[in-house]
Design an enzyme around this catalytic site. Structure first.
Site, PDB file in Angstrom:
ATOM      1  N   LYS A 111      23.986  35.672  56.111  1.00 50.09           N
ATOM      2  CA  LYS A 111      24.529  36.761  55.291  1.00 50.09           C
ATOM      3  C   LYS A 111      26.048  36.692  55.344  1.00 50.09           C
ATOM      4  O   LYS A 111      26.628  36.637  56.427  1.00 50.09           O
ATOM      5  CB  LYS A 111      24.075  38.122  55.828  1.00 50.09           C
ATOM      6  CG  LYS A 111      22.691  38.527  55.395  1.00 50.09           C
ATOM      7  CD  LYS A 111      22.371  39.940  55.835  1.00 50.09           C
ATOM      8  CE  LYS A 111      23.008  40.967  54.916  1.00 50.09           C
ATOM      9  NZ  LYS A 111      22.622  42.353  55.282  1.00 50.09           N
ATOM     10  N   GLY A 124      30.599  37.429  47.651  1.00 54.43           N
ATOM     11  CA  GLY A 124      29.525  36.887  48.481  1.00 54.43           C
ATOM     12  C   GLY A 124      29.841  36.855  49.962  1.00 54.43           C
ATOM     13  O   GLY A 124      29.092  36.305  50.764  1.00 54.43           O
ATOM     14  N   ASP A 250      14.524  47.263  46.346  1.00 57.24           N
ATOM     15  CA  ASP A 250      14.967  45.915  46.731  1.00 57.24           C
ATOM     16  C   ASP A 250      15.303  45.836  48.217  1.00 57.24           C
ATOM     17  O   ASP A 250      15.560  44.754  48.744  1.00 57.24           O
ATOM     18  CB  ASP A 250      16.174  45.469  45.883  1.00 57.24           C
ATOM     19  CG  ASP A 250      17.338  46.429  45.970  1.00 57.24           C
ATOM     20  OD1 ASP A 250      17.193  47.569  45.492  1.00 57.24           O
ATOM     21  OD2 ASP A 250      18.389  46.065  46.518  1.00 57.24           O
ATOM     22  N   ASP A 260      18.065  45.406  55.791  1.00 58.76           N
ATOM     23  CA  ASP A 260      19.317  45.840  55.162  1.00 58.76           C
ATOM     24  C   ASP A 260      19.893  47.085  55.838  1.00 58.76           C
ATOM     25  O   ASP A 260      19.532  48.200  55.508  1.00 58.76           O
ATOM     26  CB  ASP A 260      19.157  46.036  53.651  1.00 58.76           C
ATOM     27  CG  ASP A 260      18.978  44.706  52.941  1.00 58.76           C
ATOM     28  OD1 ASP A 260      19.673  43.755  53.316  1.00 58.76           O
ATOM     29  OD2 ASP A 260      18.133  44.610  52.045  1.00 58.76           O
TER      30      ASP A 260
END
Length: 484
Positions: A111, A124, A250, A260
């Site tokens: 990540k 990103g 999601d 998450d």
């Protein structure tokens, strides 16, 4: 020292509409902050190997192993109730899968490893704050027996990341049973791509519920298993005062792990409608609303499975609807089991629910600490001078509670049940913030103490008293941020 990892890349063998293959962006000067030795052992990974300079290059994305097949997964989702037809891994890459000692398959994912086709204008990247938050909270959750993704490593990149300010860049290596989400199913359902939907469901069943493969109605059985897993998960969140903060579809894992950790936090002083996330202005994902959102998310998941069920559509929708309607009752039953144990009762008796709710009302009206008040019931059983509260309302509650305990269990058994169901240590928000601020000036004192406390969350480590207390008014964290 050559890095060797036996990757087994089953997801990358699926059709290419499930992902985009892409390599991580190079980083300037990767430096290891934490490497998880326990997790290395569980995954059959060589700790010394990964701690070497070549290992750090691999964990930062600078080195891609020959048998790794990096990819960014595509998915869709409802974000705060709003439909977004295409999302995906905007700053994450699945490097491959490994088989652990328990013969279970785990994803290894980076990540903060740079742009992907799903970055939607973002860079990103990740900065140090969110990487450390996810590492600490996910490992803490694992050690208090709550299903969760894990963290293998946290690394600074030597690059700057630009948000409201300039921050040091970082990369997290995340480990999960699966990164398939409700949103992954929604992506193909919304495109009326039943063929891909079937491939996805069959893939998931094969890897996670192989016992369902030969069942006549395996997709409905898959749904029931995911519903039960999510009920179990959310009840356990509620038990420790955890607020996820972004329960979008999601961010809802089909493998029923907490996934998450953006704006997540734990309640300090109990407030049933507490919200931490800066973007949750309507309180959609408040503490008390999490069970309702669980039901909403499972209804979204159910919709995606309708095209896969055999027989008449109306009848199938009716069957799924009945399963969804059973969620509140199933959840309440699970919640009662978990909270009964918090007040020292291994079994659920008719009086438990009223007693638990009365205690929660006292915590809320008297602005008491959630974790320390439940844990403090041990002292109340032992009649020590440390009182949860001195009010008449609490005294009245305590009398009723003790009467029930006297008839149902021994003092020793009650104390044992309370102490094994109420962590002494909670990975509190102010501690996370303190660790981040210290790391920015290259200090590790609070980080090292927290890692020791995470190892033994149900005990108090002597000389670490300040790790177990509620935050002062100045330390209180009112708001958390996604960190993207």
């Amino acid at each position: 020292m050559a890095i060797k990892i036996n990757f087994d890349n089953s997801f990358s063998n699926l059709p290419n509409k499930f992902y985009s293959k892409i390599v991580p962006e190079k980083t300037k000067k990767p430096d290891l902050i934490i490497l998880n030795k326990n997790l290395c052992d569980e995954l059959n990974l060589d700790y010394k190997n990964l701690a070497s300079s070549e290992g750090v290059n691999f964990l930062s994305g600078n080195l891609v192993l020959k048998n790794s097949d990096p990819l960014a997964m595509v998915y869709a989702g409802h974000q705060f109730g709003n439909w977004v037809p295409q999302l995906g891994d905007g700053r994450a890459l699945l490097l491959g899968e490994v088989l652990a000692k328990n013969n279970v398959r785990y994803d290894i994912q980076l990540k903060g490893s740079g742009r992907t086709p799903y970055s939607r204008g973002g860079d990103g990247k990740a900065w140090l704050g969110p990487v450390i938050r996810e590492y600490l909270v996910s490992e803490y959750m694992n050690n208090i027996n709550i299903p969760t993704t894990r963290s293998l490593s946290a690394i600074t990149t030597g690059d700057n990341v630009y948000r409201e300010e300039t921050y040091p860049g970082a990369v997290l290596c995340r480990v999960a049973r699966s990164h398939i989400r409700v949103g992954t199913f929604q992506y193909f359902y919304s495109r009326e791509d039943t063929k891909s939907l079937k491939i996805l469901a069959d893939y998931f069943i094969k890897n996670h519920f192989p016992n369902l493969e030969k069942k006549e109605n395996k997709y409905f059985e898959l749904f029931k298993n995911v519903v039960d897993g999510q009920i179990d998960l959310v009840a356990k969140w509620m038990k420790v005062g955890f607020i996820h903060g972004v329960m979008n579809t999601d961010n809802t894992s089909i493998s029923c792990e907490t996934i998450d950790y953006g704006p997540c936090a734990f309640i300090d002083n109990y407030k049933s409608d507490k919200v931490f996330s800066s973007i949750d202005s309507m309180g959609r994902y408040s503490y008390k609303n999490q069970p309702n959102i669980l039901m909403w998310n499972m209804a979204c998941f159910a919709s995606t499975l309708v095209p896969l069920l055999e027989g008449k559509e109306e009848k199938n929708i009716d069957i799924l609807q009945k399963e969804i309607s059973s969620i509140p009752e199933k959840y309440k039953s699970k919640w009662l089991i978990e909270f009964s144990k918090k007040i020292g009762l291994k079994n659920v008796y008719p009086e438990n629910e009223i007693l638990i709710n009365r205690f929660l009302e006292i915590l809320e009206s008297e602005n008491l600490d959630f974790t320390n008040s439940f844990r403090g019931l041990i002292q109340e059983v032992e009649n020590s001078n440390e009182l949860v509260s001195k009010t008449d309302t609490f005294k009245s509650w305590k009398n009723d509670w003790k009467k029930l305990l006297k008839n149902k269990s021994s003092k020793e058994e009650v104390c044992k049940t309370i102490s094994s169901n109420n962590p002494a240590f909670i990975m509190r928000n102010h501690l996370v913030e303190q660790i981040i601020q210290e790391l920015l000036i290259d200090k590790r004192d609070t980080l090292n103490k927290s890692l020791a406390c995470i190892e033994k969350p149900f005990e108090k480590i002597s000389h670490y008293e300040n790790m177990y207390v509620s935050p002062t008014k100045e330390q209180e964290v009112q708001e958390t941020f996604c960190g993207t």
